[in-house]
Every structure is written in C-alpha cells, then in structure tokens.
Scaffold this active site. Structure first.
Site, PDB file in Angstrom:
ATOM      1  N   GLU A  43       0.822  -1.208   0.000  1.00 12.73           N
ATOM      2  CA  GLU A  43       0.000   0.000   0.000  1.00 12.73           C
ATOM      3  C   GLU A  43       0.860   1.264   0.000  1.00 12.73           C
ATOM      4  O   GLU A  43       0.527   2.251  -0.661  1.00 12.73           O
ATOM      5  CB  GLU A  43      -0.942  -0.005   1.206  1.00 12.73           C
ATOM      6  CG  GLU A  43      -2.099  -0.981   1.082  1.00 12.73           C
ATOM      7  CD  GLU A  43      -3.021  -0.670  -0.071  1.00 12.73           C
ATOM      8  OE1 GLU A  43      -3.051   0.494  -0.536  1.00 12.73           O
ATOM      9  OE2 GLU A  43      -3.703  -1.595  -0.538  1.00 12.73           O
ATOM     10  N   TYR A 126      -5.800   6.892   4.605  1.00  9.66           N
ATOM     11  CA  TYR A 126      -6.000   5.942   3.515  1.00  9.66           C
ATOM     12  C   TYR A 126      -5.289   4.621   3.802  1.00  9.66           C
ATOM     13  O   TYR A 126      -5.894   3.545   3.702  1.00  9.66           O
ATOM     14  CB  TYR A 126      -5.498   6.499   2.169  1.00  9.66           C
ATOM     15  CG  TYR A 126      -5.367   5.363   1.176  1.00  9.66           C
ATOM     16  CD1 TYR A 126      -6.499   4.836   0.571  1.00  9.66           C
ATOM     17  CD2 TYR A 126      -4.129   4.749   0.937  1.00  9.66           C
ATOM     18  CE1 TYR A 126      -6.408   3.730  -0.273  1.00  9.66           C
ATOM     19  CE2 TYR A 126      -4.031   3.649   0.094  1.00  9.66           C
ATOM     20  CZ  TYR A 126      -5.173   3.152  -0.508  1.00  9.66           C
ATOM     21  OH  TYR A 126      -5.079   2.050  -1.315  1.00  9.66           O
ATOM     22  N   ASP A 144      -9.147   5.867  -2.574  1.00 10.19           N
ATOM     23  CA  ASP A 144      -7.946   6.349  -3.252  1.00 10.19           C
ATOM     24  C   ASP A 144      -8.366   7.062  -4.529  1.00 10.19           C
ATOM     25  O   ASP A 144      -9.563   7.261  -4.798  1.00 10.19           O
ATOM     26  CB  ASP A 144      -6.970   5.200  -3.533  1.00 10.19           C
ATOM     27  CG  ASP A 144      -7.428   4.312  -4.690  1.00 10.19           C
ATOM     28  OD1 ASP A 144      -8.632   4.343  -5.041  1.00 10.19           O
ATOM     29  OD2 ASP A 144      -6.579   3.588  -5.246  1.00 10.19           O
ATOM     30  N   CYS A 199     -11.945   2.171 -15.745  1.00 11.99           N
ATOM     31  CA  CYS A 199     -12.421   3.555 -15.609  1.00 11.99           C
ATOM     32  C   CYS A 199     -11.236   4.487 -15.369  1.00 11.99           C
ATOM     33  O   CYS A 199     -11.155   5.193 -14.370  1.00 11.99           O
ATOM     34  CB  CYS A 199     -13.428   3.633 -14.462  1.00 11.99           C
ATOM     35  SG  CYS A 199     -14.415   5.152 -14.433  1.00 11.99           S
ATOM     36  N   CYS A 209     -16.884  -2.039 -19.101  1.00  6.45           N
ATOM     37  CA  CYS A 209     -17.300  -1.775 -17.723  1.00  6.45           C
ATOM     38  C   CYS A 209     -18.512  -2.625 -17.343  1.00  6.45           C
ATOM     39  O   CYS A 209     -19.535  -2.599 -18.044  1.00  6.45           O
ATOM     40  CB  CYS A 209     -17.629  -0.294 -17.548  1.00  6.45           C
ATOM     41  SG  CYS A 209     -18.185   0.121 -15.884  1.00  6.45           S
ATOM     42  N   CYS A 215     -24.120   3.915 -15.064  1.00  6.51           N
ATOM     43  CA  CYS A 215     -23.178   5.027 -14.951  1.00  6.51           C
ATOM     44  C   CYS A 215     -23.853   6.367 -15.239  1.00  6.51           C
ATOM     45  O   CYS A 215     -24.344   6.609 -16.350  1.00  6.51           O
ATOM     46  CB  CYS A 215     -22.006   4.814 -15.909  1.00  6.51           C
ATOM     47  SG  CYS A 215     -20.781   6.146 -15.854  1.00  6.51           S
TER      48      CYS A 215
END
Length: 316
Positions: A43, A126, A144, A199, A209, A215
């Site tokens: 991370e 985060y 994020d 995306c 997608c 969307c």
C-alpha cells in the site's frame, strides 16, 4: 446527485463482485497467504506509483525483509537503497520507522485495527483503512484516486473527482460501502481495480465496464471535466535532480565527496567505486549550481542522506 436505491446498490455490489472474481489481476499482495506486513508495504509503495514498477521492488523487499523486525533491524539507509527508482523515497523512511514501531510496540505484528494502524509513523487515513480492510477483513471505507474517479462517474455524473478529497466524497463512499464485512472488503478492492484498469483517467474503456448501464456520467453524455488536471512535471525540476543524486548514493559503498556532485569525476580524477554511471547521468542534467545545492541540502534535511567524513551517504 441521487444515491442508488437499496435494490440498485445491491446490484452494483453484485455486478462488481462478480467482475472482480473473474477478471482481477493476479497480484502477490492479493494472495491469501500474503502477510499483513506485505500488504502494508504494497500500500505504501503503490501510492502514486504504477503496479508494474512496484512489483519487482515489493518482491525484493519481501525476500529481504519478510517481517517488520527484519527491516527494523537494518539501518534506515538500507530501506532507501532498496527503494530503487520508485520515487518519493521518504516513503521508504516512513516504512522503516513503521517497522521499528511494530517491532518495539506491537510485538512484531502489524496492528489489526484502523485506530492502531493510524499510530504507526507515516501511516495516514488511507493506508490505515486499506490495511485494516485488505489485511484483516475490517469494514473500512477505503478511498484512493481510482475509487474517487469511479464514484464521480458512476454516481455523481462527473468526468473527474474534485482536485482534492472532499467531505462529500467521503460521505458518498461511506454510503456506498456494503454492510456485510467480507463484501465490503471485496467492494473496496473491486472499485479500486475498476478505476485502475477500466475507468481510467484519460481513456476509460466504457465498453468493458460491468456497471456501464448504471453510470451517471455515460447517461449524461460523457460531459468533459470542469477543470484540467495538472500533470506533474519532471524534466528540469528539483525532483529530477534529487532523484539523480539518490541514484548516486544508492550505488556508493562509501561517502561521496560533495565536490563529486559539483564536478564530473573526470575533472577531479577519481570517483568512489560503483558510482561512475549515476554520476555521469547526474552531470548530464546540467543543473544550475543553486538547484544542485537545494537538492543536496534538501536530502540531508529530509533524512534521506547524511554528512559523513566530508561526504554524503545514505542514513546509517
């Protein structure tokens, strides 16, 4: 902006969950046997850095330092040395400091809750949420850049999220998070994956997608962003010079005299072992003397280098 109804939200959860199960990239920190330490390292490394660049460095770190104690027992300079060319090397110092805290304050085990993770040096909201979710299966809201972009398009109908994270975005992320703990973990991972591979910021692959029918951005006709993102410059910047200096220090077995950075080795008639190539690369930048001075002094000030025997080296 209207939040999805209960039924629509459940369908979004199910669609992305199935898509992730079928198409997710095979990454080592997603393996069931990956340790919480491995997930924490991933991370931190992945912040502002593509997966393809992180993979070889992460593998090297895990082989070299399979536990926090292994890293904590080394000088912090070794973390910087083996950070390689990932960029933002202060992250290496923060990981080393976190490893020391884990060894000394948590019996060598990565803390398993968001509040405890936040107490580790260099771990922000985060990273704490991501590790709590992905390493320990906690229900935490992970947000994020990729997740923000998916939420902006899918729910809010905007091409891009706001330039900086807002309280409204966090409330939206909280509202979208499944109540079921295992599903919440997979939701965090799947939305992040969708933003990373489908995306994307510049060329979204909308035909691929799994939730394109829901969307809001597509439904609105794909309106353009309300601002132009500013790309981070590199060539000619202080960051480039700092990176070139760090490349020299990573290769040096002994302190590098300051004059080596200021004049080509050929002019001085000597060079420490192993640094000829990175020194040549540094001097090819033809940076102004004051820029080089800023880089050298800034690295010392940031703890990424130290003065020893009249030269510079990685921190001991």
């Amino acid at each position: 902006m209207a939040l999805p109804g209960t039924g629509q939200l459940a369908r979004l959860h199910q669609s992305l969950d199935q898509w992730f199960a079928e198409t997710a990239r095979d990454l080592p920190w997603r393996e069931l046997d990956c340790s919480p330490w491995g997930i924490l390292v991933s991370e931190v490394m992945l912040q502002q850095t593509p997966v393809v660049r992180v993979l070889p460095v992460w593998r090297d770190w895990m082989e070299r330092w399979p536990t926090p104690a292994h890293l904590a027992d080394e000088p912090s300079g070794e973390a910087v040395r083996h950070w390689g060319r990932l960029g933002y090397p202060r992250r290496a110092l923060r990981l080393h400091a976190a490893a020391v805290a884990i060894r000394d304050e948590h019996d060598g085990d990565v803390p398993d809750s968001y509040p405890e993770l936040l107490t580790l040096p260099g771990v922000g909201t985060y990273t704490a949420a991501a590790v709590a979710s992905f390493a320990f299966g906690r229900r935490e809201t992970v947000v994020d850049t990729n997740i923000r972009r998916v939420h902006a398009r899918l729910i809010s109908g905007h091409a891009l999220p706001a330039p900086a994270l807002t309280a409204a975005e966090m409330r939206l992320a909280d509202a979208l998070l499944p109540e079921d703990r295992p599903l919440s973990v997979r939701w965090n991972a799947s939305v992040m994956e969708l933003g990373a591979v489908v995306c994307t910021a510049r060329s979204p692959k909308c035909t691929d997608c799994p939730v394109r029918s829901s969307c809001a951005w597509l439904a609105a006709g794909e309106p353009p962003p309300s601002y132009t993102p500013k790309g981070q410059s590199w060539h000619g910047t202080d960051r480039q010079v700092r990176g070139a200096v760090m490349a020299v220090l990573r290769e040096a077995a002994t302190p590098v005299p300051r004059e080596m950075f200021e004049q080509p080795p050929a002019d001085l008639g000597f060079a420490p072992s192993g640094v000829g190539i990175p020194l040549t690369a540094l001097h090819r930048l033809n940076s102004a003397p004051e820029q080089l001075e800023r880089a050298l002094d800034g690295l010392v000030s940031d703890g990424l280098a130290e003065i020893h025997d009249g030269g510079l080296r990685l921190p001991a």
